[in-house]
Design an enzyme around this catalytic site. Sequence first.
Site, PDB file in Angstrom:
ATOM      1  CB  ALA A 120      -0.931   0.013   1.211  1.00  0.00           C
ATOM      2  CE  LYS A 121       5.649   0.566  -3.712  1.00  0.00           C
ATOM      3  NZ  LYS A 121       4.952  -0.680  -3.985  1.00  0.00           N
TER       4      LYS A 121
END
Lengths: 308, 308
Positions: free
Chosen positions: A107-108
């Site tokens: 998901a960074k």
Amino acid sequence: LEASSHFADRLVGRVRALGHPLCVGIDPHLSRIPPLFRRGAMEPSEATTSDAVRDFLDAVVDRLEGRVAIVKPQIAFFEQLGWPGLRLLRDVVARARSRGLLVLLDAKRGDVGSTAEAYARAYLGPGAPLRADALTVNPYLGRDALAPFVERAAAHGDGVFVLVKTSNPGSGDFQDRPLAGGEPLYEAVASALAEGARKLAGPETGWSSLGVVVGATYPEQAERVREQLPRSLFLVPGFGEQGASAADAVRAFVAGPAGREGGVVASARAVLYPPDGETLDARTWEKAFDAALDAATARLAEAVAGGA
Amino acid sequence: LEASSHFADRLVGRVRALGHPLCVGIDPHLSRIPPLFRRGAMEPSEATTSDAVRDFLDAVVDRLEGRVAIVKPQIAFFEQLGWPGLRLLRDVVARARSRGLLVLLDAKRGDVGSTAEAYARAYLGPGAPLRADALTVNPYLGRDALAPFVERAAAHGDGVFVLVKTSNPGSGDFQDRPLAGGEPLYEAVASALAEGARKLAGPETGWSSLGVVVGATYPEQAERVREQLPRSLFLVPGFGEQGASAADAVRAFVAGPAGREGGVVASARAVLYPPDGETLDARTWEKAFDAALDAATARLAEAVAGGA
């Protein structure tokens, strides 16, 4: 399987048992869902697409059971479907975990203070509406922005992977910039993680649940990061699709009791979308998928074998 | 209102008409939803919380109509509610846009290639399941990772705000690191955006839809970024809550036809959660909310007035 409440211990235990570090990326590119799961629909509407993605990913997860240690859903491909995509992702994650697969959610995320806490609560720890075993995060905002993720992971036995040197060509733009002292930015990011990595070391294996992302396309940089973070697990993207070999992908792995170890190597498209999976026949698709999975697995198993 | 199909022109036109650059942050901290909207529930369950958040945000959006140019929902606070949170966010965004408010979605997304494209499709342009007018993005992965956002924004008249110098203390960890040439990293990020910013300049105002995030807590750094990006709109967080004054918040604004201009200043908690809004009486809550909104608006209107 393992009862360890420590992410890195769980992951390394499973990788050792399987003999390879493959992590299958769950990237539902809408235009590439195999025809078998499209139910004959040529023009994907929102509803038919969501159904097709669900059927496809259910089949993928079921075939991965017992054959890989961990899967890595890319949340962007679910967000592009809107809220039904997030509901679908929740179900895919739950199915994977019920099959004994660890789930690393790509998901960074990255934000400050209470916002980072909200992201951490969304994806890590008990009560998370979409609970993964580990999460990728972005370091640009600094250590105080990483802390809520690391603290929640530490409290609940989950993992965090911080972007250090990504696999894309543009990673050079900022990550490779030499700082005044001579070291590139990505090394400064890695060194800033050293203390936290030690704190999250696993009691069984010594590997840390505070890991890093280092692209397979940059094996020399991976070696530099390994020097700074000797016990951090690496998530290595870019194997296969972006031209990196299996040997490149495991360059920063080190000797362990069952071969070289120290992370997982992600592959998505090469496994999910083999050319001969373009069929309407279920048995043919299964054989194509298994062959692609076996090929990726074998290349990585060979790369880590006997290097101790 | 304005019929412009260019984000920066739309935003600047509305800010000029209102006489202040306030952007209200939509951050539903679950523990701070006013009692009026909790329906007496002391222990927030997933369902009651989601209902309370919806009622609260509907009321907030309705009171903002015609009084601010733009709102900034923070997606993390919706993600922590799982997929129903994303459905709720979709509805809040649609309600705000139907009330004539622009919507800047604070998501700080960033990823490579086709993944960045999936994020861009999720939030920008026609057909996006959760369409905002603009999106915040993270530059750590490099220019090729920013490109899909910028290209989609350019094609459809939307906006992108790139994190440059964030408002938190930890922003010094990496953003302030001096590079080998002497400049800090955040300046290198800003200068890498210059060409794109020129391409996205608006035909009516000259302001660019490729903006930047620069915290109100760092006014001198904001001036440096302004030198590099003379026509990029700034999203300025940290006003009020983090100790920055209105004068600090608009330090990088420049003379325009209706006072100093060049961005929007975000405030969330000071407007959404005034202490005297802790009431079960609807009229009392409305008065408390209006007073907090008016106070923030007046401080910023004064700071931008007459500076031409």
